[in-house]
Design an enzyme around this catalytic site. Structure first.
Site, short mmCIF file in Angstrom:
data_model
loop_
_atom_site.label_atom_id
_atom_site.label_comp_id
_atom_site.label_asym_id
_atom_site.label_seq_id
_atom_site.Cartn_x
_atom_site.Cartn_y
_atom_site.Cartn_z
N ASP A 181 -12.29 -6.65 21.41
CA ASP A 181 -11.40 -6.59 22.57
C ASP A 181 -12.12 -6.04 23.80
O ASP A 181 -11.93 -6.55 24.92
CB ASP A 181 -10.20 -5.70 22.23
CG ASP A 181 -9.29 -5.47 23.43
OD1 ASP A 181 -8.76 -6.47 23.95
OD2 ASP A 181 -9.12 -4.31 23.84
N CYS A 195 0.84 -1.19 0.00
CA CYS A 195 0.00 0.00 0.00
C CYS A 195 0.87 1.25 0.00
O CYS A 195 1.87 1.32 0.71
CB CYS A 195 -0.91 0.01 1.22
SG CYS A 195 -2.31 -1.11 1.09
N HIS A 196 0.47 2.25 -0.80
CA HIS A 196 1.21 3.50 -0.87
C HIS A 196 0.78 4.42 0.27
O HIS A 196 -0.41 4.48 0.61
CB HIS A 196 0.94 4.20 -2.20
CG HIS A 196 1.50 3.48 -3.39
ND1 HIS A 196 0.86 2.40 -3.96
CD2 HIS A 196 2.64 3.67 -4.10
CE1 HIS A 196 1.57 1.97 -4.99
NE2 HIS A 196 2.65 2.71 -5.10
N MET A 251 -8.19 -0.19 0.55
CA MET A 251 -7.50 -0.87 1.64
C MET A 251 -7.56 -0.05 2.93
O MET A 251 -7.63 -0.62 4.04
CB MET A 251 -6.05 -1.16 1.27
CG MET A 251 -5.88 -2.13 0.12
SD MET A 251 -6.83 -3.66 0.31
CE MET A 251 -6.17 -4.30 1.85
N GLU A 252 -7.54 1.26 2.81
CA GLU A 252 -7.65 2.11 4.00
C GLU A 252 -9.02 1.93 4.66
O GLU A 252 -9.11 1.85 5.89
CB GLU A 252 -7.42 3.57 3.61
CG GLU A 252 -5.97 3.94 3.34
CD GLU A 252 -5.41 3.36 2.05
OE1 GLU A 252 -4.17 3.36 1.89
OE2 GLU A 252 -6.20 2.92 1.19
#
Length: 301
Positions: A112, A62-63, A97-98
């Site tokens: 969690d 990823c950039h 992807m972000e």
């Protein structure tokens, strides 16, 4: 990493969604604000924002991107929390992807913080639900039946001293957009001859004329002047886009005096004479410039 140096910045938006399944009693704790570690949703929102901004640190290919906005929203069902993350950036590559990373980390944060009260929780999935920007959002090819001409302007090429490379490159690039068999002409750097050729091509029904050569500041560089002699309306944004793109890659692009404009409904665009200049200029304006033709026919933006 994939080389994206040739790409243009465009508005990119991506939305991803993840779902955390849990007992109905756990959902009720969320609604009542009685989760043992506090309300996980504000923490999950912060986790989504941080994760989206740190995606290139986590995923090797990823950039790094300058992200303009990250939003995270949560919908409580009877036995699940649906997380929706949207990422916005003006960039050369997409932000899918972000968005996916943001949704994933938000889901993990919820998991969690609720795991002390629910051992059966499950992250059901994370998927991209929408994306905008880049090639897929703009026309990818030329309009059907577009008639195109390429005019190579060069004293040495017209005299047979130099082999044409720039015109051949234009032809090759046009073929990738579905333009086959463009008209090819080679002319010396003579203003009158260039102007007359452009007039003839318009009268011959050409929709698009691309010239290459004669756009610099040399004493024989007259293509821009010849084009201004015959166009009815200038389209300055096209030439500005080429110069802006080129200037970010090499400092001499500002010296180009190429113009673009309409003679009747024929769009004439001056490209540089070098193969590097042609390649960069075509990358800057194609395929978006094809949108001019439906607009000229009365279509909307």
């Amino acid at each position: 990493m994939r080389n994206i140096a040739h790409k243009n910045d465009t508005l990119r938006i991506a939305t991803a969604q993840a779902v955390v399944h849990m007992h109905e009693s756990t959902i009720q704790l969320l609604k009542d604000g009685k989760a043992p570690k506090g309300d996980p949703l504000p923490h999950a929102r912060i986790a989504a924002i941080i994760a989206a901004k740190k995606t290139s640190d986590l995923i090797p290919y990823c950039h790094p991107l300058l992200i303009d906005c990250v939003t995270a929203d949560f919908e409580l069902g009877h036995d699940s929390v649906t997380i929706t993350v949207t990422v916005t950036a003006v960039a050369k590559t997409g932000v899918e992807m972000e968005a996916l990373t943001g949704a994933s980390l938000a889901a993990l944060t919820i998991y969690d913080m609720l795991k002390p009260v629910d051992k059966d929780m499950e992250i059901l999935g994370c998927k991209l639900i929408d994306k905008k920007g880049g090639k897929s959002s703009f026309p990818a090819g030329a309009p059907v039946g577009l008639k195109v001409a390429i005019v190579v302007v060069s004293d040495s090429t017209a005299a047979g001293i130099r082999i044409d490379k720039s015109g051949a490159l234009i032809r090759e690039r046009l073929a990738s957009y579905g333009v086959e068999d463009p008209i090819m002409q080679t002319l010396p750097d003579e203003q009158g001859q260039i102007s007359q050729a452009l007039i003839d091509l318009e009268e011959n029904g050409c929709d698009l004329v691309l010239t290459t050569g004669g756009t610099g500041l040399g004493p024989r560089d007259v293509t821009a002047a010849a084009t201004r002699d015959v166009i009815d309306r200038e389209a300055p944004g096209i030439a500005e886009a080429m110069r802006s793109y080129g200037q970010r890659r090499m400092p001499f692009a500002m010296l180009s005096q190429g113009v673009a404009g309409l003679r009747g409904t024929t769009l004439i665009i001056n490209l540089p004479g070098s193969t590097a200049g042609v390649d960069e200029s075509m990358t800057a304006i194609f395929p978006a410039v094809f949108h001019a033709f439906p607009i000229m026919e009365g279509g909307g933006h």
